[in-house]
Enzyme design. Structure first.
Site, PDB file in Angstrom:
ATOM      1  CG  ASN A  17      39.749  19.920  22.492  1.00  0.00           C
ATOM      2  OD1 ASN A  17      39.187  20.615  21.654  1.00  0.00           O
ATOM      3  ND2 ASN A  17      39.069  19.315  23.451  1.00  0.00           N
ATOM      4  CD  GLN A  45      34.706  17.745  22.262  1.00  0.00           C
ATOM      5  OE1 GLN A  45      35.928  17.806  22.181  1.00  0.00           O
ATOM      6  NE2 GLN A  45      33.992  18.643  22.928  1.00  0.00           N
ATOM      7  CB  CYS A  72      35.253  19.524  17.137  1.00  0.00           C
ATOM      8  SG  CYS A  72      36.576  19.417  18.375  1.00  0.00           S
ATOM      9  CB  CYS A 214      37.589  25.032  22.678  1.00  0.00           C
ATOM     10  SG  CYS A 214      36.114  25.057  21.617  1.00  0.00           S
ATOM     11  N   GLY A 215      39.238  24.841  19.581  1.00  0.00           N
ATOM     12  CA  GLY A 215      39.616  25.580  18.388  1.00  0.00           C
ATOM     13  C   GLY A 215      38.593  26.613  17.964  1.00  0.00           C
ATOM     14  CB  SER A 216      34.942  26.502  17.331  1.00  0.00           C
ATOM     15  OG  SER A 216      34.525  25.809  18.491  1.00  0.00           O
TER      16      SER A 216
END
Length: 262
Positions: A17, A45, A72, A214-216
Site C-alpha cells: 500500500n 494515498q 488508514c 488495505c489495513g482497515s
C-alpha cells in the site's frame, strides 16, 4: 522526520500500500495538490503529518482522487515507524479526525502493530442511508451478493466468495463504491476464507481504486468472517496481493505488518 530528504516527503509502503508522506510539523501546512502528488508519484494515498495536542502527531489522509479519508491502518504503521525511529522509542500515538487516537507498537525490525479500535456495526455508524441489517445488506451485483458492513474508523463492506481472483473488481468497484446505500461512499473487500483459517483478500479503496493492501479492510475481513461464523478464532493472517497482515480481534482490533521504503 524532517531530516529524511530535501523535499520534506518520504515514499513508503505498508505491504504494498503505497504512500507519499509529507512532514508538515514545522509549518502545519495542508495546502497541497494531493491529486497531483498522487498522480506524479503513483501512490495510493498522500499522508500529511502535523502537530497534535493529543498525540505524538496528527495524520491527515488524502486519497488518490484528492478526497479525505478518516482512517488508514497501513499508513499509520509507516508513520509510526518514522516517529519511533526519530524518538528512539517503541510506542507512539497518532491522532486522526474526530479525535480518534491510534496506538502504534514496534514489534520487530520493520514490523509495526496498530490498535485500530473497536469495530462499529450499527447501520447509522457505518453509515448507511437507510436502516438495514449490517450482517446481510440487500445488495446484489452480478456474482456478488449479501455483504457485511462494518466501520473500522472508515466504512467497509465485505463480500465472501469461493475465489477472490474470479471477481472483476475493476468494473464492479466503482458501482459499489457509489451505491445509494452509502452516503459517504464505501470501501469494498472480496474475501475468501481458506481451509487453513487464513483469509485471501482483494480490495477496492474508496477514492483510490484497487490497491495491493488495505489495513482497515483486513481488519474488516476478520471481524465480518467471525460474525458470520466462517472463523472460530479471533486471530488470523489476511493475505493481500501486497503481502500478509496479522489481524487480532479482542474487543479492539489489532493489525501487525511490515513497512518499507520506496
Amino acid at each position: 522526520m524532517s531530516g529524511q530528504n530535501s523535499e520534506n516527503f518520504i515514499k513508503m509502503h505498508g505491504t504494498g500500500n503505497n504512500f507519499v508522506i509529507i512532514d508538515s510539523c514545522s509549518a502545519n501546512d495542508l495546502n497541497w495538490n494531493y491529486k497531483k502528488i498522487a498522480n506524479q508519484n503513483g501512490c495510493d494515498q498522500v499522508i500529511v503529518i502535523t502537530n497534535s495536542s493529543l498525540a505524538d502527531c496528527f495524520m491527515h489522509i488524502y486519497n488518490a482522487d484528492g478526497s479525505k479519508a478518516e482512517m488508514c491502518g497501513n499508513a499509520a504503521r509507516c508513520v509510526g515507524y518514522l516517529l519511533m525511529s526519530e524518538k528512539g522509542t517503541e510506542y507512539i500515538t497518532i491522532e486522526l479526525v474526530n479525535k480518534r487516537i491510534l496506538e502504534c507498537f514496534k514489534v520487530g525490525d520493520k514490523s509495526i502493530k496498530v490498535n485500530m479500535g473497536k469495530p462499529l456495526l450499527k447501520w447509522h455508524k457505518i453509515p448507511l442511508s437507510t436502516e438495514c441489517d449490517t450482517l446481510h445488506l440487500p445488495i446484489e451485483l452480478e456474482m456478488l451478493k449479501d455483504p457485511v458492513a462494518v466501520n473500522i474508523g472508515n466504512p467497509h463492506i465485505v463480500f465472501f466468495v469461493d475465489s477472490v481472483n474470479e471477481i472483476p473488481l475493476q468494473s464492479l468497484g466503482p458501482k459499489l463504491e457509489n451505491h445509494a446505500l452509502f452516503p459517504q461512499k464505501i470501501n469494498i473487500s472480496i474475501a475468501q476464507v481458506e481451509k487453513s483459517g487464513e483469509i485471501a483478500l482483494r480490495v477496492w479503496e474508496r477514492g483510490t481504486g484497487i490497491t495491493a493492501s488495505c489495513g482497515s479492510a483486513a481488519c474488516a475481513a476478520l471481524v465480518t468472517s467471525t460474525l458470520r461464523g466462517y472463523l472460530t478464532v479471533q486471530q488470523t493472517s489476511v493475505n493481500l496481493p501486497g503481502g500478509k497482515l496479522l489481524i487480532e480481534w479482542a474487543n479492539n482490533v489489532f493489525m501487525t505488518g511490515d513497512i518499507g521504503f520506496l
